[in-house]
Scaffold this motif. Structure first.
Motif, mmCIF file in Angstrom:
data_model
loop_
_atom_site.group_PDB
_atom_site.id
_atom_site.type_symbol
_atom_site.label_atom_id
_atom_site.label_comp_id
_atom_site.label_asym_id
_atom_site.label_seq_id
_atom_site.Cartn_x
_atom_site.Cartn_y
_atom_site.Cartn_z
ATOM 1 N N ALA A 131 0.824 -1.214 0.000
ATOM 2 C CA ALA A 131 0.000 0.000 0.000
ATOM 3 C C ALA A 131 0.853 1.257 0.000
ATOM 4 C CB ALA A 131 -0.917 -0.001 1.220
ATOM 5 N N ASP A 132 2.172 1.104 0.025
ATOM 6 C CA ASP A 132 3.067 2.255 -0.007
ATOM 7 C C ASP A 132 3.026 2.921 -1.383
ATOM 8 O OD1 ASP A 132 3.837 1.571 2.602
ATOM 9 O OD2 ASP A 132 5.454 0.282 1.861
ATOM 10 N N GLU A 133 3.388 4.201 -1.430
ATOM 11 C CA GLU A 133 3.346 4.957 -2.685
ATOM 12 C C GLU A 133 4.633 5.735 -2.901
ATOM 13 O OE1 GLU A 133 -0.546 7.008 -3.722
ATOM 14 O OE2 GLU A 133 -0.724 6.846 -1.542
ATOM 15 N N VAL A 134 5.038 5.840 -4.152
ATOM 16 C CA VAL A 134 6.095 6.772 -4.537
ATOM 17 C C VAL A 134 5.404 8.005 -5.108
ATOM 18 C CG1 VAL A 134 8.124 7.173 -5.962
ATOM 19 C CG2 VAL A 134 7.691 4.880 -5.051
ATOM 20 N N GLY A 168 1.439 4.323 4.732
ATOM 21 C CA GLY A 168 0.347 4.527 5.686
ATOM 22 C C GLY A 168 0.065 6.008 5.833
ATOM 23 N N ASP A 169 0.026 6.485 7.080
ATOM 24 C CA ASP A 169 -0.223 7.898 7.337
ATOM 25 C C ASP A 169 1.065 8.714 7.353
ATOM 26 O OD1 ASP A 169 -2.951 7.439 7.605
ATOM 27 O OD2 ASP A 169 -2.787 7.019 9.754
ATOM 28 N N TYR A 170 2.189 8.049 7.103
ATOM 29 C CA TYR A 170 3.483 8.711 7.199
ATOM 30 C C TYR A 170 4.004 9.050 5.811
ATOM 31 C CZ TYR A 170 8.438 9.402 8.326
ATOM 32 O OH TYR A 170 9.692 9.916 8.462
ATOM 33 N N GLU A 171 4.552 10.252 5.671
ATOM 34 C CA GLU A 171 5.141 10.667 4.405
ATOM 35 C C GLU A 171 6.570 11.128 4.660
ATOM 36 O OE1 GLU A 171 4.414 14.267 1.272
ATOM 37 O OE2 GLU A 171 2.654 13.052 1.767
ATOM 38 N N LEU A 254 13.877 4.956 2.448
ATOM 39 C CA LEU A 254 13.151 6.011 1.745
ATOM 40 C C LEU A 254 11.669 6.030 2.107
ATOM 41 C CD1 LEU A 254 14.887 5.746 -1.728
ATOM 42 C CD2 LEU A 254 15.221 7.493 0.023
ATOM 43 N N LEU A 255 11.164 4.918 2.588
ATOM 44 C CA LEU A 255 9.787 4.857 3.065
ATOM 45 C C LEU A 255 9.666 5.257 4.534
ATOM 46 C CD1 LEU A 255 8.734 1.529 1.348
ATOM 47 C CD2 LEU A 255 7.750 3.761 0.867
ATOM 48 N N GLY A 256 10.807 5.569 5.173
ATOM 49 C CA GLY A 256 10.785 5.933 6.584
ATOM 50 C C GLY A 256 10.553 4.765 7.492
#
Length: 266
Positions: A131-134, A168-171, A254-256
C-alpha cells in the motif's frame, strides 16, 4: 521529419522514451521490470527485447557502444539511451523541451546513473505489492536546487535524486546520494556540509514545508560505517538530517521504515 515519415509510436513505446529521458540510462532488464508487468518472466523478457529492437531500428533509442564491466552480461544488461530522434519524438508527442544528447559516457558515470535508476525500479516494484506509494522521484537534473548564498550570488545543490514516499499515514521526503564507495571521506563531508548550508537557507522548507532527510545509499556495511563516521563529525544539530544505509535497505529507508539514529549509524 514530416508527419508522414514520422514512425508510429505506441503508448508503450512512448513510456520507454519517457523513462530514458527521465533517467538518461536504463538496462534492458530495468526497462522490462518497469514496463512489462504481465506474463511469465520469459514472455516479459522476449516482449521487452522486441520493443527495444523495434525502437532501435527506427532510431529513437540506441545501446551504449562500450561494454561496462559486468553490466552488459547478455541482452538483459544492454544499456540504452535516448537518441536525438527520440527526443524529437517526445517533443512531437508531449511538447517536451528538446535537450542535447551527449557523447558516449564513461564507465563510472554509467554505473552511477544505473544505480540511481535501480533505486527507482526497486521502489516501483515494492509499491506494486504494498500500500506504499512513490509520490515523486526526481533524478538529475530535476532534483537540483538553486538558492541564494548568504554571501551573495546563487549556489546549486546537486542531489542524485529527490524522493517523496508515503507509507500509511506517514510521508517522507528525501534527498538521495547514491555512493559507490569511490569518494573520499573528505568529499562526503563536503557534500554533507553543502546540504546543511542549504537547510539553513530555509529554501526547501518554504517550498515543501520541511527539509528532506539526506539518505546516503552505499554498497555494503563497511562503507556505511565510513559514511556514518563522517556524519558523526558534523555539527551535532546537523547530524539528524542524515542517514547512511545500504542498497539492501534503501527502499525501507526512503519509506521511513528504518529506525532513526544519531549520526546516521544504526
Amino acid at each position: 521529419m514530416s508527419a508522414s515519415r514520422r514512425p508510429a509510436l505506441s503508448e508503450r513505446d512512448l513510456t520507454v522514451l519517457r523513462l530514458l529521458l527521465r533517467f538518461r540510462l536504463l538496462t534492458t532488464r530495468q526497462l522490462q521490470r518497469l514496463v512489462m508487468t504481465d506474463g511469465s518472466p520469459v514472455t516479459r523478457d522476449r516482449r521487452m527485447r522486441a520493443v527495444l529492437q523495434r525502437l532501435r531500428r527506427i532510431g529513437v533509442v540506441r545501446p551504449l557502444e562500450r561494454h561496462i564491466g559486468g553490466i552488459r552480461a547478455g541482452s538483459e544488461g544492454t544499456v540504452y539511451r535516448l537518441t536525438t530522434a527520440g527526443m524529437r519524438a517526445l517533443n512531437h508527442s508531449d511538447g517536451t523541451q528538446r535537450r542535447r544528447i551527449g557523447g558516449e559516457p564513461g564507465e563510472r558515470y554509467v554505473r552511477h546513473i544505473l544505480a540511481v535508476s535501480e533505486l527507482y525500479v526497486q521502489l516501483t516494484e515494492h509499491t506494486r505489492e504494498s500500500a506504499d506509494e512513490v509520490l515523486a522521484f526526481d533524478a538529475e537534473p530535476t532534483s537540483w536546487r538553486s538558492y541564494a548564498s548568504a554571501y551573495g550570488g546563487t549556489l546549486t545543490l546537486r542531489p542524485d535524486a529527490f524522493v517523496r514516499c508515503a507509507s500509511g499515514d506517514y510521508e517522507q521526503a528525501s534527498f538521495v546520494e547514491v555512493d559507490l564507495a569511490t569518494e573520499s571521506p573528505a568529499t562526503v563531508g563536503r557534500k554533507c556540509r553543502a546540504y546543511s548550508t542549504y537547510a539553513r537557507s530555509g529554501t526547501e522548507q518554504r517550498r515543501i514545508g520541511t527539509f528532506p532527510r539526506v539518505v546516503w545509499v552505499v554498497p555494503h556495511e563497511r562503507r556505511r560505517h565510513q559514511v556514518a563516521a563522517v556524519i558523526s563529525r558534523l555539527a551535532p544539530e546537523d547530524q539528524p538530517l542524515y542517514l547512511a544505509t545500504t542498497t539492501d535497505e534503501a527502499v525501507a529507508a526512503l519509506l521511513g521504515q528504518l529506525p532513526d539514529s544519531a549520526g546516521g549509524a544504526r
